[in-house]
Write an enzyme that holds these catalytic residues in place. Structure first.
Site: not given
Ligand code: AP5
Ligand code: MG
Length: 192
Positions: A128, A134, A89
């Protein structure tokens, strides 16, 4: 070894697609977000430190997440490959990952970036947040902060992989199945 990075903003579907990809290709799923949430659930010192950043939508310090990835790579010495979700990231994380993989005589095969509009992302995350537990999903200000951090710190990481011609965008809107098929088409071609 076949190592893949799923790239994209918060809510773009990295976790959703990762589950299907590891099933199909037998890769080890390494999600730094999931690993950090496990540390929080287990009330470890690392988890307590990380929670402060995550609740505000800020990134956890590089050395913490790089250390976690280093440990995870060591725990899976016989893996066919890794799927990195939410990592790297920052530029420092991308450089550290290159070094760690080089030590294992391997590298990144491809980076797939899921593209989704911000309005759709906010809708998905708030939705979500109703059930995920979360804390970073329930407050729209925190969600917006995560996008700002993504734009400032994470999006530039794309350049690192574009230079190496390893970067490919995928439309992240539409049905989960259609997006999965689009990803598989690219992966299959790359694996040949
Ligand atoms: P992290 O857990 O990585 O969260 P994020 O990047 O904010 O991404 P999400 O997990 O929220 O989304 P996603 O892309 O996985 O989508 P999902 O499939 O869940 O990070 C959280 C925190 O941890 C960061 O803010 C930071 O503080 C820390 N962190 C993590 N990694 C770090 C790093 N490398 N360095 C520093 N800090 C770090 O889908 C989202 C929703 O949409 C779900 O409800 C799903 O069902 C829905 N959905 C999915 N696909 C579709 C579709 N095609 N159509 C409609 N809805 C859909
Ligand atoms: Mg994720």
């Amino acid at each position: 070894m076949f190592n893949l990075i799923l790239f994209g903003p918060p809510g773009s579907g990295k976790g959703t697609q990762s589950e299907k990809l590891v099933d199909k290709y037998g890769l080890v799923h390494l999600s730094t977000g999931n690993l950090l949430r496990e540390e929080i659930a287990n009330k470890t010192p690392l988890g307590t430190e990380a929670k402060n950043f995550m609740d505000k939508g800020q990134l956890v310090p590089d050395e913490v997440v790089i250390g976690m990835i280093d440990n995870s790579l060591d725990q899976h010495k016989d893996a066919m490959g890794f799927l990195f979700d939410g990592f790297p990231r920052t530029a420092a994380q991308a450089e550290a990952l290159d070094k760690l993989l080089e030590l294992k005589k391997t590298g990144i095969a491809i980076v797939l970036a899921l593209e989704v509009t911000e309005e759709e992302l906010v809708k998905r995350l708030l939705n979500r947040g109703k059930t995920s537990g979360r804390s970073d999903d329930t407050n729209e200000a925190v969600i917006r902060k995560r996008f700002t951090v993504y734009t400032n710190d994470t999006e530039p990481v794309a350049g690192h992989y574009k230079k190496e011609k390893k970067f490919q965008s995928i439309k992240g809107e539409g049905s989960v199945e259609d997006i999965f098929n689009a990803i598989c088409t690219v992966v299959d071609k790359k694996m040949k």
